[in-house]
Design an enzyme around this catalytic site. Structure first.
Site, PDB file in Angstrom:
ATOM      1  N   TYR A   1       0.839  -1.210   0.000  1.00 17.00           N
ATOM      2  CA  TYR A   1       0.000   0.000   0.000  1.00 17.00           C
ATOM      3  C   TYR A   1       0.874   1.261   0.000  1.00 17.00           C
ATOM      4  CZ  TYR A   1      -4.392   2.529   0.750  1.00 17.00           C
ATOM      5  OH  TYR A   1      -5.474   3.364   0.608  1.00 17.00           O
TER       6      TYR A   1
ATOM      7  N   LYS B   1      -3.149   8.260   3.261  1.00 17.79           N
ATOM      8  CA  LYS B   1      -4.351   8.032   4.084  1.00 17.79           C
ATOM      9  C   LYS B   1      -4.126   8.499   5.530  1.00 17.79           C
ATOM     10  CE  LYS B   1      -7.270   6.191   1.105  1.00 17.79           C
ATOM     11  NZ  LYS B   1      -8.416   6.971   0.577  1.00 17.79           N
TER      12      LYS B   1
END
Ligand SMILES: NC(=O)c1ccc[n+]([C@@H]2O[C@H](COP(=O)([O-])OP(=O)(O)OC[C@H]3O[C@@H](n4cnc5c(N)ncnc54)[C@H](O)[C@@H]3O)[C@@H](O)[C@H]2O)c1
Ligand SMILES: Cc1c(CN(C)C(=O)CCc2cnc3c(c2)CCC(=O)N3)oc2ccccc12
Length: 264
Positions: free
Chosen positions: A157, A164
């Site tokens: 990720y 995020k």
């Protein structure tokens, strides 16, 4: 009589019927909200127009969040149609594909890091700032979508996790600064869902299988699961909730260790 009757919501981030924003739009429409939509580019315009028709809306506005002029024009145009906005849904994220595979440093460069932050985190603050004149002075709500990778180091990720983390901090600072004028700001941290943004991620099938095997609910979540919680968080039923990240992930985030059960 739905619990969003009379509310006006702007939905960003629809790219297909499988988009999380599509699930949110469906739930909000079902609960009586009046919807308006944005699309990123000409390629997606017809899909979003189709969604708008499905939800009885004729407000479909261009919005590439990389372009400040488009952000301002979007809310100028919306302000001509609606004198107030009750709900803003931010369901937008992007990082260069090569940054989302392999080691964190392998795909890392300054531009990829910048793009991920700009499109996936700064855009929430930029949209909220531009929408503020329409959001202020009444009970209104901003909702965005995050992922567990914001607070746990998950394989692949990479820069999206850093973005995020920035998005979730942005939620808290927006909530702090806008609460006094009635604007609530929250995030849903959704479990993995097979959408366009998830396509092309090499390990995605394995991730979905892992969640099905170990999540407390023993299943992955759907855009309907996320849509229902999104509609609730944006409604007056959640009037006391702001600055929060709510997990809709079948409980996966509570796990401390997985895989031990099959070692006897
Ligand atoms: N699918 C998942 O597993 C998952 C899990 C948790 C959180 N999320 C988050 O949910 C949100 C929606 O993603 P999704 O999974 O529905 O995928 P999706 O591909 O359906 O939606 C992503 C949207 O981002 C939009 N977008 C990208 N760059 C943009 C730009 N410059 N300007 C305007 N729009 C832009 C795309 O047009 C698309 O509509 C994202 O923030 C994503 O990070 C997804
Ligand atoms: C889960 C999961 C997701 C879904 N998710 C939570 C996301 O937030 C998706 C975000 C995303 C942002 N930018 C891009 C892409 C996806 C793929 C296509 C592209 O070119 N750029 O993405 C992953 C990437 C690597 C590992 C796991 C995941």
């Amino acid at each position: 009589m739905g619990f969003l009757q009379g509310k006006r919501a702007l939905i960003t981030g629809i790219a297909s019927e499988r988009s999380i924003a599509s699930g949110i739009a469906e739930a909000m429409h079902r609960e009586g909200a009046e919807l308006a939509f944005t699309y990123q580019n000409e390629k997606l315009k017809s899909r979003v127009q189709k969604a708008a028709e499905q939800f009885g809306s004729d407000i479909v506005l261009p919005l590439d969040v990389a372009d400040d002029a488009q952000i301002q024009a979007c809310f100028d145009e919306l302000g001509k149609r609606w004198d107030r906005l009750d709900i803003l849904v931010h369901a937008i994220a992007f990082a260069p594909r090569e940054a989302l595979a392999g080691g964190f440093l392998d795909g890392l460069d300054r531009e990829g890091f910048r793009i991920a932050q700009d499109i996936s985190a700064y855009s929430l603050a930029a949209l909220t700032k531009a929408a503020r004149p329409l959001l202020t002075g009444h009970q209104s709500s901003v909702l965005t979508l995050s992922y567990l990778g914001a607070e746990r180091a998950l394989p692949n990720y990479n820069v999206m996790g850093v973005a995020k983390a920035s998005l979730e901090a942005t939620v808290r600072y927006l909530a702090l600064n806008l609460g006094a004028e009635g604007i609530r700001v929250n995030a849903i941290s959704a479990g993995p869902i097979k959408t366009l943004a998830a396509s092309g991620i090499g390990s995605f099938r394995k991730i979905l299988g892992h969640v099905e095997q170990y999540a407390p609910l023993r299943r992955t979540v759907t855009i309907e699961d996320v849509g229902n919680v999104g509609a609730f968080l944006c409604s007056d039923l959640a009037a006391g909730v702001t600055g929060e990240v709510t997990y809709v992930d079948a409980g996966y985030n509570i796990l401390g260790m997985t895989g031990l059960d099959d070692v006897g």
